[in-house]
Motif scaffolding. Sequence first.
Motif, PDB file in Angstrom:
ATOM      1  N   PHE A  76       0.835  -1.399  -0.178  1.00 38.19           N
ATOM      2  CA  PHE A  76      -0.051   0.047   0.033  1.00 38.19           C
ATOM      3  C   PHE A  76       0.806   1.323  -0.052  1.00 38.19           C
ATOM      4  CE2 PHE A  76      -2.319  -3.266   2.222  1.00 38.19           C
ATOM      5  CZ  PHE A  76      -3.639  -3.179   1.709  1.00 38.19           C
ATOM      6  N   GLU A  77       0.477   2.183  -0.735  1.00 45.62           N
ATOM      7  CA  GLU A  77       1.416   3.384  -1.014  1.00 45.62           C
ATOM      8  C   GLU A  77       0.171   4.447  -0.694  1.00 45.62           C
ATOM      9  OE1 GLU A  77       3.647   6.487  -3.674  1.00 45.62           O
ATOM     10  OE2 GLU A  77       3.908   4.392  -4.259  1.00 45.62           O
ATOM     11  N   ARG A  78       0.229   5.021   0.507  1.00 51.29           N
ATOM     12  CA  ARG A  78      -0.584   6.190   1.041  1.00 51.29           C
ATOM     13  C   ARG A  78       0.101   7.158   1.854  1.00 51.29           C
ATOM     14  NH1 ARG A  78      -5.935   2.342   2.891  1.00 51.29           N
ATOM     15  NH2 ARG A  78      -6.084   1.439   0.918  1.00 51.29           N
ATOM     16  N   PHE A  79      -0.398   8.519   1.817  1.00 50.95           N
ATOM     17  CA  PHE A  79       0.170   9.423   2.754  1.00 50.95           C
ATOM     18  C   PHE A  79       1.711   9.665   2.352  1.00 50.95           C
ATOM     19  CE2 PHE A  79      -3.041   7.021   4.997  1.00 50.95           C
ATOM     20  CZ  PHE A  79      -4.129   7.884   4.711  1.00 50.95           C
ATOM     21  N   GLY A  80       2.393   9.316   1.380  1.00 53.93           N
ATOM     22  CA  GLY A  80       3.487   9.431   1.051  1.00 53.93           C
ATOM     23  C   GLY A  80       4.454   8.316   1.677  1.00 53.93           C
ATOM     24  N   MET A  81       3.916   7.228   2.233  1.00 54.58           N
ATOM     25  CA  MET A  81       4.142   6.082   2.944  1.00 54.58           C
ATOM     26  C   MET A  81       3.954   4.801   2.309  1.00 54.58           C
ATOM     27  SD  MET A  81       3.783   7.461   6.971  1.00 54.58           S
ATOM     28  CE  MET A  81       2.088   7.681   6.610  1.00 54.58           C
ATOM     29  N   ASN A  82       4.924   3.843   2.449  1.00 50.32           N
ATOM     30  CA  ASN A  82       4.521   2.393   2.000  1.00 50.32           C
ATOM     31  C   ASN A  82       4.449   1.387   3.192  1.00 50.32           C
ATOM     32  OD1 ASN A  82       4.836   3.055  -0.714  1.00 50.32           O
ATOM     33  ND2 ASN A  82       7.085   3.340  -0.470  1.00 50.32           N
ATOM     34  N   ASP A  83       3.414   0.287   3.044  1.00 52.45           N
ATOM     35  CA  ASP A  83       3.412  -0.395   4.041  1.00 52.45           C
ATOM     36  C   ASP A  83       3.000  -1.855   3.319  1.00 52.45           C
ATOM     37  OD1 ASP A  83       3.393   1.037   6.298  1.00 52.45           O
ATOM     38  OD2 ASP A  83       1.144   0.826   6.912  1.00 52.45           O
ATOM     39  N   ILE A  84       3.589  -2.867   3.862  1.00 54.25           N
ATOM     40  CA  ILE A  84       3.398  -4.078   3.064  1.00 54.25           C
ATOM     41  C   ILE A  84       2.825  -5.127   4.266  1.00 54.25           C
ATOM     42  CG2 ILE A  84       4.574  -6.081   2.103  1.00 54.25           C
ATOM     43  CD1 ILE A  84       6.605  -4.435   1.035  1.00 54.25           C
ATOM     44  N   GLN A  85       1.496  -5.608   3.924  1.00 54.52           N
ATOM     45  CA  GLN A  85       0.790  -6.421   4.606  1.00 54.52           C
ATOM     46  C   GLN A  85       0.884  -7.993   4.052  1.00 54.52           C
ATOM     47  OE1 GLN A  85      -3.605  -6.406   5.015  1.00 54.52           O
ATOM     48  NE2 GLN A  85      -3.316  -6.057   7.075  1.00 54.52           N
ATOM     49  N   VAL A  86       0.997  -8.860   5.050  1.00 56.07           N
ATOM     50  CA  VAL A  86       1.439 -10.369   4.581  1.00 56.07           C
ATOM     51  C   VAL A  86       0.345 -11.199   5.554  1.00 56.07           C
ATOM     52  CG1 VAL A  86       2.780 -12.306   4.579  1.00 56.07           C
ATOM     53  CG2 VAL A  86       3.888  -9.990   4.460  1.00 56.07           C
ATOM     54  N   MET A  87      -0.643 -11.770   4.853  1.00 55.35           N
ATOM     55  CA  MET A  87      -1.728 -12.614   5.142  1.00 55.35           C
ATOM     56  C   MET A  87      -1.566 -14.041   4.788  1.00 55.35           C
ATOM     57  SD  MET A  87      -3.808 -10.374   6.670  1.00 55.35           S
ATOM     58  CE  MET A  87      -5.490 -11.427   6.854  1.00 55.35           C
ATOM     59  N   ALA A  88      -2.181 -14.864   5.653  1.00 55.11           N
ATOM     60  CA  ALA A  88      -2.253 -16.243   5.591  1.00 55.11           C
ATOM     61  C   ALA A  88      -3.522 -16.755   6.085  1.00 55.11           C
ATOM     62  CB  ALA A  88      -0.953 -16.901   6.255  1.00 55.11           C
ATOM     63  N   GLY A  89      -4.151 -18.123   5.628  1.00 57.55           N
ATOM     64  CA  GLY A  89      -5.225 -18.594   6.230  1.00 57.55           C
ATOM     65  C   GLY A  89      -5.468 -20.103   5.811  1.00 57.55           C
ATOM     66  N   ILE A  90      -6.644 -20.484   6.220  1.00 56.78           N
ATOM     67  CA  ILE A  90      -7.048 -21.786   5.723  1.00 56.78           C
ATOM     68  C   ILE A  90      -8.408 -21.599   5.695  1.00 56.78           C
ATOM     69  CG2 ILE A  90      -5.218 -23.126   6.569  1.00 56.78           C
ATOM     70  CD1 ILE A  90      -6.889 -24.072   8.934  1.00 56.78           C
ATOM     71  N   ARG A  91      -9.233 -22.520   4.948  1.00 61.33           N
ATOM     72  CA  ARG A  91     -10.756 -22.602   4.716  1.00 61.33           C
ATOM     73  C   ARG A  91     -11.020 -23.976   4.534  1.00 61.33           C
ATOM     74  NH1 ARG A  91     -12.521 -22.892  -0.519  1.00 61.33           N
ATOM     75  NH2 ARG A  91     -10.984 -22.677  -1.987  1.00 61.33           N
ATOM     76  N   SER A  92     -12.358 -24.329   4.653  1.00 61.82           N
ATOM     77  CA  SER A  92     -12.975 -25.441   4.191  1.00 61.82           C
ATOM     78  C   SER A  92     -13.155 -25.563   2.551  1.00 61.82           C
ATOM     79  CB  SER A  92     -14.253 -25.639   5.038  1.00 61.82           C
ATOM     80  OG  SER A  92     -15.224 -24.585   4.673  1.00 61.82           O
ATOM     81  N   ASN A  93     -13.253 -26.870   1.963  1.00 58.40           N
ATOM     82  CA  ASN A  93     -13.045 -26.840   0.571  1.00 58.40           C
ATOM     83  C   ASN A  93     -14.007 -28.099   0.539  1.00 58.40           C
ATOM     84  OD1 ASN A  93     -12.635 -26.280  -2.045  1.00 58.40           O
ATOM     85  ND2 ASN A  93     -11.317 -28.070  -2.198  1.00 58.40           N
ATOM     86  N   THR A  94     -15.391 -28.263   0.936  1.00 57.11           N
ATOM     87  CA  THR A  94     -16.084 -29.422   0.857  1.00 57.11           C
ATOM     88  C   THR A  94     -17.531 -28.797   0.257  1.00 57.11           C
ATOM     89  OG1 THR A  94     -17.044 -29.206   3.021  1.00 57.11           O
ATOM     90  CG2 THR A  94     -14.915 -30.531   2.641  1.00 57.11           C
ATOM     91  N   ASP A  95     -18.278 -29.562  -0.096  1.00 57.97           N
ATOM     92  CA  ASP A  95     -19.645 -29.227  -0.427  1.00 57.97           C
ATOM     93  C   ASP A  95     -20.675 -29.473   0.422  1.00 57.97           C
ATOM     94  OD1 ASP A  95     -21.369 -28.282  -2.359  1.00 57.97           O
ATOM     95  OD2 ASP A  95     -22.415 -30.390  -2.853  1.00 57.97           O
ATOM     96  N   ASN A  96     -20.437 -29.637   1.855  1.00 61.93           N
ATOM     97  CA  ASN A  96     -21.228 -29.548   3.012  1.00 61.93           C
ATOM     98  C   ASN A  96     -21.809 -28.335   3.381  1.00 61.93           C
ATOM     99  OD1 ASN A  96     -19.834 -32.197   3.360  1.00 61.93           O
ATOM    100  ND2 ASN A  96     -18.280 -31.288   5.060  1.00 61.93           N
ATOM    101  N   ASP A  97     -22.995 -28.335   3.960  1.00 61.94           N
ATOM    102  CA  ASP A  97     -23.732 -27.020   4.363  1.00 61.94           C
ATOM    103  C   ASP A  97     -23.039 -26.060   5.190  1.00 61.94           C
ATOM    104  OD1 ASP A  97     -25.827 -28.169   2.831  1.00 61.94           O
ATOM    105  OD2 ASP A  97     -26.827 -29.028   4.551  1.00 61.94           O
ATOM    106  N   TRP A  98     -22.044 -26.795   5.966  1.00 63.90           N
ATOM    107  CA  TRP A  98     -21.416 -25.680   6.862  1.00 63.90           C
ATOM    108  C   TRP A  98     -20.096 -25.508   6.335  1.00 63.90           C
ATOM    109  CZ3 TRP A  98     -23.247 -23.264  11.180  1.00 63.90           C
ATOM    110  CH2 TRP A  98     -24.563 -23.707  11.564  1.00 63.90           C
ATOM    111  N   ASP A  99     -19.620 -24.356   6.368  1.00 63.17           N
ATOM    112  CA  ASP A  99     -18.214 -24.015   5.838  1.00 63.17           C
ATOM    113  C   ASP A  99     -17.504 -23.010   6.810  1.00 63.17           C
ATOM    114  OD1 ASP A  99     -18.439 -20.978   4.475  1.00 63.17           O
ATOM    115  OD2 ASP A  99     -20.117 -22.331   4.294  1.00 63.17           O
ATOM    116  N   TRP A 100     -16.216 -22.842   6.719  1.00 60.88           N
ATOM    117  CA  TRP A 100     -15.389 -21.890   7.885  1.00 60.88           C
ATOM    118  C   TRP A 100     -14.173 -21.298   7.264  1.00 60.88           C
ATOM    119  CZ3 TRP A 100     -10.713 -23.552   8.431  1.00 60.88           C
ATOM    120  CH2 TRP A 100     -10.426 -25.095   8.170  1.00 60.88           C
TER     121      TRP A 100
END
Length: 382
Positions: A197-221
């Motif tokens: 992100f470049e804003r206000f004359g400054m730079n920030d770098i955000q790093v994200m990681a995650g997991i999620r469900s990958n099924t055809d079930n009714d519930w997901d997360w």
Amino acid sequence: MLHKVKKFGQSLLLGTAFAALLPLWAMADSPEDVASQALAIASTENHKGALDLIAAQPDQTRNTYDVRFANARILAWAGEYNASASEYDALMADYPGNPDIQNGYGYLEYYRGNYDQAEYHFSTVLTDYPGYVDAQKGLNKVRAAKADKSKSDYRWRIDANVGMSSFDNDQQDWNDQSIRVEHVPGKIAVHGSATRFERFGMNDIQVMAGIRSNTDNDWDWEVGAGVTPGADFRADVTGLARLGYKLRLDNGTILHSSLGYQLDDYDATGTVQTLTPQVIAYLENGMILTARMIHVMPENGADLTGFLGSGLIPLTESLDIRAGYANAPEAINGIVIDTESLFGGLSFQLNENLQIHGTYARDDREGIYIRDGFNVGLTQKY
């Protein structure tokens, strides 16, 4: 006594004759009636009973168009696909150009998961009979199934985006670049992303990681977390979680309700917590409608609540248009202020695995500024 025995014998004879004639009376219905009765029985999930009824008919009834067509349909419903296909092949040979038979064959191929063949049958019917409602419904089902299949039949997905924002005052333009990689090894999907992100004359770098469900079930997360090392205006630490449930309606619509939670911790201004309950409606015609409430709870300020509504409309097999409106709190540099937004965009599917998209958004941050934001990106699947 002899009179009673004689009377009993007569009654027994009449009863036996009635029992013998009963199957003949049951088979005396017209072929149209037999087909209707069999389909009605099959509609209760009693496929065997329906097929037995047809099998009990004499040859001249079983070999009529109505009964053969009903038999082909019921065999498909019962999962006896090869037998159904044989019946449909024979029907198409005997009644060439019949749209009902071809439409039924389309549903058989849909049940078998042969989406290209199903699409061919439905499209052929609609070419000659544009108002054939059931064929159009079948074609919509096939295209939705193919879209779902293309979403799930990949092991890697890469999303890359570039954004730029300009303002109606003297504030310096913003820009950002991001890349997100997702891997789907099985019943879960793992992902990581980096955004500059470049804003206000400054730079920030955000790093994200995650997991999620990958099924055809009714519930997901989904759960995830991120950091911005040496943050100037982004959150130093971010955590998120989401739980969802799918409600499948009889008309083919899927309602996906979910509750999301996010915590952003800013070194200078404290924490900002956000709750986002939402409902997404996936309609049978391919439209997607979203309604979301956004409730923001800053550590050093009053809670604010807003909403977002959006819709996606498929214009063609490859082109989608989306648009929406939001009047909701937005946290920038840890400061939460109501922001009114209008946004829209287009997505184009270049091939089965590559999509490009572009969006425009106009944000009115409560009299402070008006921001025009543009974003272009691509999604590649492997």
